[in-house]
Design a protein around this motif. Sequence first.
Motif, PDB file in Angstrom:
ATOM      1  N   SER A  27      39.688  35.730  37.861  1.00  0.00           N
ATOM      2  CA  SER A  27      38.541  36.490  37.584  1.00  0.00           C
ATOM      3  C   SER A  27      37.372  36.030  38.609  1.00  0.00           C
ATOM      4  N   TYR A  29      33.289  36.832  40.300  1.00  0.00           N
ATOM      5  CA  TYR A  29      32.140  37.176  40.106  1.00  0.00           C
ATOM      6  C   TYR A  29      31.664  37.740  41.466  1.00  0.00           C
ATOM      7  N   ILE A  33      39.308  41.140  40.826  1.00  0.00           N
ATOM      8  CA  ILE A  33      40.603  40.048  40.159  1.00  0.00           C
ATOM      9  C   ILE A  33      41.644  39.987  41.293  1.00  0.00           C
ATOM     10  N   TYR A  55      33.197  39.742  37.051  1.00  0.00           N
ATOM     11  CA  TYR A  55      34.365  39.745  36.052  1.00  0.00           C
ATOM     12  C   TYR A  55      33.863  38.026  35.412  1.00  0.00           C
ATOM     13  N   PHE A  67      40.568  41.306  31.041  1.00  0.00           N
ATOM     14  CA  PHE A  67      39.555  40.773  31.831  1.00  0.00           C
ATOM     15  C   PHE A  67      38.248  41.321  31.261  1.00  0.00           C
ATOM     16  N   GLY A  69      34.114  41.311  31.736  1.00  0.00           N
ATOM     17  CA  GLY A  69      33.073  41.439  32.728  1.00  0.00           C
ATOM     18  C   GLY A  69      31.814  41.829  32.519  1.00  0.00           C
ATOM     19  N   THR A  74      38.842  45.250  30.831  1.00  0.00           N
ATOM     20  CA  THR A  74      39.694  45.605  31.593  1.00  0.00           C
ATOM     21  C   THR A  74      40.986  45.212  31.380  1.00  0.00           C
ATOM     22  N   TYR A  83      40.820  50.507  31.771  1.00  0.00           N
ATOM     23  CA  TYR A  83      39.374  49.828  31.386  1.00  0.00           C
ATOM     24  C   TYR A  83      38.491  50.632  30.676  1.00  0.00           C
TER      25      TYR A  83
END
Length: 947
Positions: A27, A29, A33, A55, A67, A69, A74, A83
């Motif tokens: 993941s 930022y 992804i 994320y 995932f 974030g 998600t 998601y």
Amino acid sequence: MFGVGAGLSSSHVSAIDADDHGYIWLSTYGAGISKFDGNQFQNFTDPQKIGGLYYLAVFCEGDTHLFGGEKVLTQYANGSWDYQKADFDVHHIAKFSSDHFLLCTSHGVLIYGMKARDFLPVTEAIGAAYQSVVHDETYWVISDAGLWTYHQGIWKFYDQVGLDVDEGSILAVDADQTLWLATNRQGLTRWRGDHFHTVASAKDLPGKVIHTLTPAALGALYLGTDAGLIVWHSIDSLWQSLSTDAFTATEITGMTYDAWNNAYISSSKNGLIKYAAQDFIFHQGFGTLSGQLVDRFDRGQGQAIISYTNGLVDKLSGEIKPFPNRGKKTLVNDVHLSEAKFAHTTWLTSSEGLYIYADGSVQEIRDTIFHGRDIHSIAQIDSTRLFISTTEGISQLSLEEGQDSARHWNISDRRLLAHSEGADMVAFEDQIWFYTSDQLGCIDITKPEEKVTYFDLENRQITSLAPMFDRYLMIATRDDGIWYFDRMSPQKLAPIPRNEVLPTQQIRSLAVNGEDLWISTRNKIMRMRCEEDLNWEMVVVLNQARGLPRLEFVSGDAHVDRRGHVFFAARRGILELTADLPSHFRMGPLLHIQSIKSPAGTFKLPKSSQDGLVVSYDQSDLTIILQAVDQNFPLGMQYEWRLAPLREEWLVTANPQIDLLSLKPDEYLLSVRAKNRSGVYSATSHQAIFIQKPFWMRNWFVVLGIGVLALGLYLIYRWRMRVIFAENLQRTQQLEDQNRLLKLEQSALRLQMNPHFIFNALHSIQEKVMQGDRDQARLDIQSFATLMRNYLDQARHELISLDEEIAALHQYLRIEQLLNDGAFDYEVVLPDDFDPSFYELPPMLIQPFVENAIKHGLPVGSKKGIIKISFSWKGRFLSCAVSDNGRGFSERVTNDHHRSAGMKITQERLEAFFNDNKIDPISMGNRMGENQEILGAWISILLPIQK
């Protein structure tokens, strides 16, 4: 190291995890992804597809990929994304149950249900939550408000004096279920009893800010900090920073291992870093070992002996087991004798003497020649000679089997060499090599008096000897590298060529495995490959930077067992390298079936391959997509498959797509496997496929069809039977009517009497009355009345006895004689021993034929007629023959003219009875004389009477 230049969407990686299919998920930022297969990255950066770009957390287990974030959670499954938007940030994801997950968010702790797709608040009292772990059925959560526990629905704040937990603190649980807590103020702490104990102070921590905490093998903990990756060795209670040459990343955000034991570290500055560690097993004291500190490690042929400072001994042969003579401080050296009776004998020595271990027991040699000597080592050159090194020198023992038992030995001691210090020895072909701290020598036992040769060490200290290729003797020195002795060039020692990798200092032990020479130094292990011309190649160097634990290896032997596993002795245990290559090179790809499709769409794969995939007959064109991942060898993948029962041999292809066209209805088993470019296979995956039969071929339809057909046949049968029954009923009615008419006709016939016969009978009786012969007239009237009475009586019965039929014939014939003025005589002949009263027949069967014979069979003129009625057996039926002496049948106009209605009806009655037997009941002819003249006629009737 992999960054943007290598295809990663961003170098700011916030979290990392590995899934069960071999992929590494990252993941980022700000860049979505990423997925890594060992060769290239697949980046998912469309916020409309995945829900966002910023994320913070990754969770992978089985087919679940979550995932977390900023304001989004998600999910990825089977190639598709889903998601859910939220009003909180997800910092960490942990499993709560099979379908629920614990989320640490900016709004506290929540439970997410995957099936219901809902968020259930657990608590917001703890503030923003950042991480959680499960230890002993209790959830530990780090939040803005400190450290909290959650057990059986109850939240508690954990308060410990001196423990300062903030959002930068990290929790971890290792393989031994030990709970660790790292804080930036206290350092590294461990949960013991009911509180945390400090094991390493923060002031000794090389970095300032801790981001991650990952347990590893041998009690090591990897801490990701702002200064890079730091290792805590619990064995030595020592911090270690990985060298900048091996590891240059800083701002570590996460760490995970793939299925091949490769380590992956994520960084918010440097992206993704990968390094591979050698696969090993470290055997420690009071675990698999009998002691804590290793004293000696002696190898024999196929096994090794481990001696500890506490006097205990373990035997290493495939696995480590305590030796039977535990409790004695004993030096052990394994000796294999070539003769069967001496094979697999283990020799044990101590300051008390010499022992033999065989058949599970230890026996002391009876000879006391070794008492008082400190035996140092043992070597065996052939089946009869054993060499023992003591403080008084090297002695040769000649071994002979005793007369009473294979365990008794006759020992003759012959001193070969005297010196002041016990020497270590190695048998090398027909030579015994020995060395002490200051000398190296060779005893050639093929020479007279066992010639001894010494070599000048030039103050080199020898630590280990190892024969190689049956030609070279490799010699390790503590401070001057590795030397070798070539049997083809005696009297000469030569060094292995030096290079920048080959060590020259602190060499502790050697081990030879084929063409590989394994070397241990104080804290490193090397593997060199050599050809017989001594062309050397360094294969691998294992140290702390490559995952080797911090150990201090001891001088002496290293051991290679029959499996190719290499063992090195360290002060605190035995290090085992599990094979010739590390397991992450021996392990093949991870293979799974990604999808199965048909022209109608994609099938949902069953959770278990044994459950089978059910496919309709009209979707039997299948496309199977395989996916194989190998983080070490990502390129050059080959796939192999077979489909039983259609194909039993493996089909090799580089295409991960398998097309199965026009499969017939049946049960199939698809087997697939992958092979990387190093030739290592994956585990074989199986998928059962059931192609359904068309409804008209299925059992229920066949049964239904048979049932419908049977019902139809039954209905047709019922209808036909009803028709037949109606026809039979009608026919029966008709037959009954006909039978009734026939019976009436027969009754009328039986009641019928020829009017002429009656008139003549009454006229004859009248004449006798007129002539005054009243007595005869009375007798005739009586006979005529009896005949009429019998006819009337018989007409009312279906059957009468044959005796009654014959009596009626007699009465009838007497009246006919009266009427014909005695113009004929008659006789009735019965078989011998025949009683007619036992047999029954319909009445008046014979009378019509007798009447016909009287009417047409009497001779013309004055000749008197003869009527003969005779009964006899023809086969199983009774026959009645009526004969006369008249003109015969040839002189009669036609048979029809002289056959009465009674004869016709009687013939029909007989033919009806004999129809089933296919027999003609009536036959007739002329009686012939010797000159073929006609003497009369006869007619034979088969009566419905059986024996």
